[in-house]
Design an enzyme around this catalytic site. Structure first.
Site, short mmCIF file in Angstrom:
data_model
loop_
_atom_site.label_atom_id
_atom_site.label_comp_id
_atom_site.label_asym_id
_atom_site.label_seq_id
_atom_site.Cartn_x
_atom_site.Cartn_y
_atom_site.Cartn_z
N SER A 24 3.55 -0.48 -34.57
CA SER A 24 3.02 -1.84 -34.62
C SER A 24 3.45 -2.58 -33.36
CB SER A 24 3.53 -2.55 -35.89
OG SER A 24 2.86 -3.77 -36.08
N ASN A 25 3.51 -3.89 -33.40
CA ASN A 25 3.96 -4.69 -32.26
C ASN A 25 4.59 -5.97 -32.81
OD1 ASN A 25 1.86 -6.87 -32.44
ND2 ASN A 25 0.56 -5.07 -32.30
N PRO A 26 5.23 -6.78 -31.95
CA PRO A 26 6.02 -7.91 -32.49
C PRO A 26 5.22 -9.17 -32.84
CG PRO A 26 6.71 -7.30 -30.25
CD PRO A 26 5.42 -6.62 -30.50
N ALA A 91 -3.04 -9.05 -32.63
CA ALA A 91 -2.56 -7.99 -31.73
C ALA A 91 -2.81 -6.66 -32.45
CB ALA A 91 -1.09 -8.19 -31.43
#
Ligand code: PMT
Length: 219
Positions: A24-26, A91
């Site tokens: 995933s991403n932040p 995102a």
């Protein structure tokens, strides 16, 4: 004129490779939630597609929770026909593991290389089936921010893109501040500078309203 119908996407997606692990991403979802709140505050009928976050659901906005890029695409396809403007702040994970194990992968096997494949490009898919919808993307970049953003604006066939400089600590992913410039298809640019996500969201909606729905005004 009827109320403008706005669809917003926010947050990250999670691409699982077993039941308890994912890439995933932040992204926290804050930017998109602030945009949804600003759109609603402007009088637009607003719907939010939200990836996994710990944020409270904004009041007065219909929220659809999703997990993966596939979920987000399917939900967006279901809602796209009923919107006048789509603002994709999500995102979306660009890659996902090719295989998902039904059982938790044992630690000893974890050093095996995980094979990846691209996720569907949601904006590109929607731009293929658009009728009159306005498509607005976001591009989070650490260098050559505007140049990469212009590339995405063209390749995804968008009407505008928010070039998002995420190179500095304290703004961008998971922060309360952000730094964006809005770039239109015809090359015009509006620098919104560095500000709280809430103020940027309000400015952005006002600019998009004036640009794309000048007859509708604020409700
Ligand atoms: O959520 P926060 O913590 O508040 O952080 C906000 C943010 C930094 C995530 C947000 O402001 C932002 O910049 N979002 C875009 C993130 C990004 O890098 O997108 P991208 O450059 O990978 O994609 C460009 C555009 O295509 C985006 O509108 C994205 O939603 C869309 N996309 C991307 C990949 C994909 N498979 N499908 C898509 O539709």
């Amino acid at each position: 004129m009827e109320k403008i119908r706005c669809l917003v996407s926010a947050g990250p997606t999670r691409e699982y490779f077993d039941p308890v692990r994912f890439i995933s991403n932040p992204s926290s979802g804050k930017m998109g939630v602030e945009i949804a709140k600003a759109a609603r505050g402007f009088g637009w009928e607003t719907t939010l597609i939200l990836g996994p976050t710990s944020l409270e659901k904004p009041e007065g906005i219909e929220v659809f929770d999703v997990v993966s890029a596939d979920d987000m695409l399917n939900r967006a396809l279901a809602l796209f026909g009923e919107c006048d403007i789509l603002i994709m702040t999500a995102a979306v994970s660009d890659m996902r593991p090719k295989k998902k194990s039904k059982a938790k992968v044992k630690k000893e096997s974890l050093n095996m290389a995980v094979e990846f494949e691209p996720t569907p490009d949601i904006l590109r898919e929607l731009s293929k089936i658009r009728k009159n919808q306005i498509l607005v993307g976001f591009a989070a970049e650490t260098n050559d921010v505007k140049s990469y953003a212009r590339g995405k604006l063209a390749s995804k066939n968008l009407d505008a893109i928010a070039a998002n400089d995420v190179s500095k600590s304290g703004s961008g992913f998971a922060a309360d501040l952000n730094e964006i410039s809005l770039i239109f298809k015809d090359g015009r640019e509006i620098d919104l500078g560095k500000d709280s996500k809430s103020r940027l969201a309000k400015k952005l909606i006002e600019i998009l309203a004036a640009e794309f729905f000048p007859q509708a005004g604020k409700k």
